[in-house]
Design a protein around this motif. Structure first.
Motif, short mmCIF file in Angstrom:
data_model
loop_
_atom_site.label_atom_id
_atom_site.label_comp_id
_atom_site.label_asym_id
_atom_site.label_seq_id
_atom_site.Cartn_x
_atom_site.Cartn_y
_atom_site.Cartn_z
N UNK A 85 20.95 35.56 8.38
CA UNK A 85 20.33 34.86 8.07
C UNK A 85 21.01 35.07 6.06
N UNK A 86 21.33 36.46 6.44
CA UNK A 86 21.37 36.34 4.86
C UNK A 86 23.29 35.75 4.88
N UNK A 87 24.35 35.90 5.75
CA UNK A 87 25.56 35.07 5.35
C UNK A 87 25.22 33.35 4.93
N UNK A 88 24.27 32.86 6.01
CA UNK A 88 23.77 31.55 5.76
C UNK A 88 22.97 31.36 4.02
N UNK A 89 22.65 32.35 3.60
CA UNK A 89 22.39 32.25 2.46
C UNK A 89 22.86 32.06 1.52
N UNK A 90 23.57 33.05 1.69
CA UNK A 90 25.11 33.44 0.46
C UNK A 90 25.64 33.06 0.41
N UNK A 91 26.40 31.34 1.37
CA UNK A 91 27.57 31.00 1.22
C UNK A 91 26.89 29.25 0.77
N UNK A 92 25.80 29.56 0.78
CA UNK A 92 24.74 28.62 0.16
C UNK A 92 24.95 28.76 -1.22
N UNK A 93 24.05 30.13 -1.71
CA UNK A 93 24.26 30.03 -3.11
C UNK A 93 25.90 30.24 -3.40
N UNK A 94 26.71 30.85 -2.81
CA UNK A 94 27.68 30.46 -3.45
C UNK A 94 28.91 28.77 -3.45
N UNK A 95 28.18 27.99 -2.42
CA UNK A 95 29.00 27.09 -2.98
C UNK A 95 28.03 26.88 -4.66
N UNK A 96 26.46 26.69 -4.26
CA UNK A 96 25.97 26.32 -5.06
C UNK A 96 26.65 26.85 -6.75
N UNK A 97 26.74 27.75 -6.62
CA UNK A 97 27.48 28.76 -8.35
C UNK A 97 28.70 28.29 -8.20
N UNK A 98 29.36 27.84 -7.65
CA UNK A 98 30.79 27.56 -7.49
C UNK A 98 30.27 25.49 -8.40
N UNK A 99 29.19 24.89 -7.71
CA UNK A 99 29.94 23.85 -8.37
C UNK A 99 29.37 24.14 -10.23
N UNK A 100 28.27 24.85 -10.75
CA UNK A 100 28.13 25.42 -11.65
C UNK A 100 29.49 25.93 -12.28
N UNK A 101 30.66 25.97 -11.33
CA UNK A 101 32.06 26.70 -12.16
C UNK A 101 32.38 25.65 -12.52
N UNK A 102 32.25 24.80 -11.75
CA UNK A 102 33.64 23.68 -11.98
C UNK A 102 32.29 22.13 -13.11
#
Length: 414
Positions: A345-362
Motif C-alpha cells: 500500500x505504501x509503495x502504491x501511494x509513493x509511486x502515485x505521489x512521485x508521479x504527482x511531484x514529477x508533474x510539478x517539476x515539469x
C-alpha cells in the motif's frame, strides 16, 4: 539480520504484486497522483510568489521604520483617512532633527519620488522614475552598483546634479557606450552619471518602481526640481538587527517627532511610523489562505485515492488468501504478512505521489512570465511524506486482516 531479510522479502512480494496488476495499480494511484500534484503545486507556486514579492520589497529595507503622514492600511478595519488628511507632511527639517539627535539608529535617510519623468540624451529618451535620496539611503535599501560609484556626502549635502541610473536607462540613453561620467538631461537640467545599477530584469511586482528604470539623484537636487509645491518626503530610520532594538528606536523617533512638532502630552501623534513587517505579515496571511485552499483541494483527491488503495488492498488480500495460508504454514510470522501488504500500500501511494511531484517539476519549466517557479526540497519531502501516511492509513486495515488469517482456513479458500 533476520528481521531485515524478512522486511526486504516483504518489499519483494509487494513489488511483484504491483507488477502483476499494472492496470489496477495505475487506476489506484491516480487519485493520489492528482492530490499530491494539487498540494505540491500550490505550495510551490505560493512559495515562488512569496519569494518573488519579498525580493521585490527589498527596496524598503530590513529592520527599518518609515516616518510618514499616512499609516499603512492592509484591510484591517476602518481607515479614517479624513483624520490623517489633516496631518502635516514630514519635511527636511524634521529629517535633519532626527539625523542629529537619534542615538540608537544606525542610519537615517530622507527620500521622495517623481514618476513619468523624461530623461534624455540627444535623440534618445525614455520615461523614468526619479528618486531623490540622502547619503545614508544605501545603508537602508540595497543599491547594487554594476559600474561607477555611489554618491559622496558632499554631493548629497550640496545637491550636486549627479545620478545613479538603472540598467534600462543606461542602455536607452547611451547605447553601446560607457555612461559613467557622461551627461543627460532631466527636466531641462544636465546631470552627470555617477553609477549604473545592476540589471534586475522583470519582476512579478515592483514595489517602489522597477530598479532598471529608476534614476537616483541627491535629495537636495530633487527638492530644487520637483518640490516647488508642498513637499511630501519619507523619512526612513534603520534600527538594529534585533526586534527589541527596533522598538527602542521607534520609541525614540516618536519622542523626537512629538518634540519637534510641539505636541502636548495628551495630544495624539499627528504622524505615522510604519514598519515593513506589517506588509510582510499581510502578504503571509494572503498566502496562508492560498495554502489552505491547496490543502482542501488536494485532500479531496487524496481521500478518493486513499479509498481506492484500501479497496485494491482488500481485493489483493482476497485474491492471495490461499498464498497467505501457504506462507503461514511454512512458518511466516504475522508481522511478515502484515508488512507485505502494508509495504504494498505504501509503495502504491509513493509511486502515485512521485508521479504527482514529477508533474510539478515539469510545471516549473513552463514559461509563466516573470514568475520563476522553483520546486523546493521541502515541498518534495512534504509530497512524499503525505503519500507515505496515506499509504499506511489505507493499507493498515487490510494488512491486519491478512496477518490474522487462520492458515488452515486460508489454504482451503478458493
Amino acid at each position: 539480520m533476520k528481521l531485515i531479510r524478512q522486511i526486504l522479502e516483504s518489499f519483494r512480494f509487494a513489488w511483484q504484486a504491483l507488477r502483476s496488476n499494472i492496470t489496477r495499480t495505475i487506476l489506484s494511484l491516480l487519485g493520489v497522483t492528482v492530490g499530491i500534484f494539487a498540494i505540491v503545486a500550490v505550495f510551490t507556486i505560493v512559495d515562488s510568489l512569496e519569494r518573488n514579492i519579498k525580493e521585490s520589497m527589498s527596496f524598503i529595507g530590513d529592520k527599518v521604520l518609515y516616518v510618514q503622514k499616512w499609516p499603512w492600511g492592509f484591510g484591517s478595519g476602518e481607515y479614517p483617512w479624513w483624520r490623517y488628511f489633516q496631518w502635516p507632511n514630514p519635511n527636511y527639517r524634521e529629517y535633519k532633527y532626527l539625523y542629529d539627535n537619534l542615538e540608537n539608529a544606525t542610519a537615517v535617510a530622507v527620500m521622495d519620488f517623481k514618476g513619468n519623468t523624461v530623461v534624455k540624451n540627444g535623440s534618445n529618451s525614455m520615461n523614468a522614475l526619479i528618486q531623490g535620496v540622502s547619503y545614508e539611503y544605501n545603508q537602508i535599501s540595497d543599491v547594487p552598483i554594476a559600474e561607477g560609484r555611489y554618491f559622496s556626502p558632499i554631493e548629497t549635502d550640496a545637491g550636486r546634479q549627479v545620478a545613479i541610473i538603472g540598467a534600462d536607462i543606461a542602455e536607452t540613453l547611451f547605447p553601446g557606450g560607457n555612461p559613467i561620467g557622461k551627461e543627460f538631461k532631466l527636466s531641462g537640467n544636465r546631470f552627470v552619471v555617477a553609477g549604473v545599477q545592476v540589471k534586475k530584469g522583470e519582476s512579478l511586482v515592483d514595489f517602489g518602481g522597477a530598479p532598471d528604470t529608476k534614476c537616483l539623484i541627491p535629495y537636495n537636487a530633487f527638492a530644487k526640481l520637483f518640490q516647488s509645491g508642498r513637499p511630501d518626503p519619507d523619512i526612513v530610520v534603520k534600527g538594529y538587527e534585533s526586534d527589541e532594538g527596533l522598538y527602542e528606536v521607534e520609541a525614540e523617533v516618536t519622542g523626537l517627532m512629538r518634540t519637534m512638532r510641539g505636541l502636548k502630552p495628551r495630544d495624539e501623534n499627528n504622524f505615522s511610523i510604519n514598519r515593513p513587517e506589517a506588509a510582510a505579515q499581510a502578504i503571509s496571511g494572503l498566502f496562508g489562505v492560498l495554502t489552505l485552499a491547496g490543502w482542501v483541494i488536494g485532500s479531496f483527491s487524496i481521500l478518493v485515492g486513499g479509498f481506492g488503495i484500501a479497496n485494491i488492498m482488500f481485493v489483493s488480500v482476497k485474491e492471495r488468501t490461499n498464498l497467505i495460508g501457504i506462507q503461514k504454514s511454512l512458518g511466516a510470522k504475522n508481522y511478515f504478512i502484515l508488512f507485505q501488504f502494508l509495504f504494498e500500500a505504501v509503495m502504491l501511494s509513493l509511486v502515485g505521489g512521485g508521479v504527482g511531484i514529477f508533474f510539478v517539476f515539469l510545471l516549473s519549466f513552463l514559461p509563466l512570465g516573470s514568475l520563476d517557479v522553483v520546486l523546493l526540497p521541502q515541498n518534495i519531502a512534504l509530497g512524499l511524506g503525505v503519500s507515505s501516511v496515506i499509504g499506511v492509513l489505507s493499507g493498515i486495515v487490510p494488512a491486519m486482516l491478512a496477518a490474522r488469517l487462520d492458515p488452515v482456513e486460508a489454504i482451503r479458500a478458493k
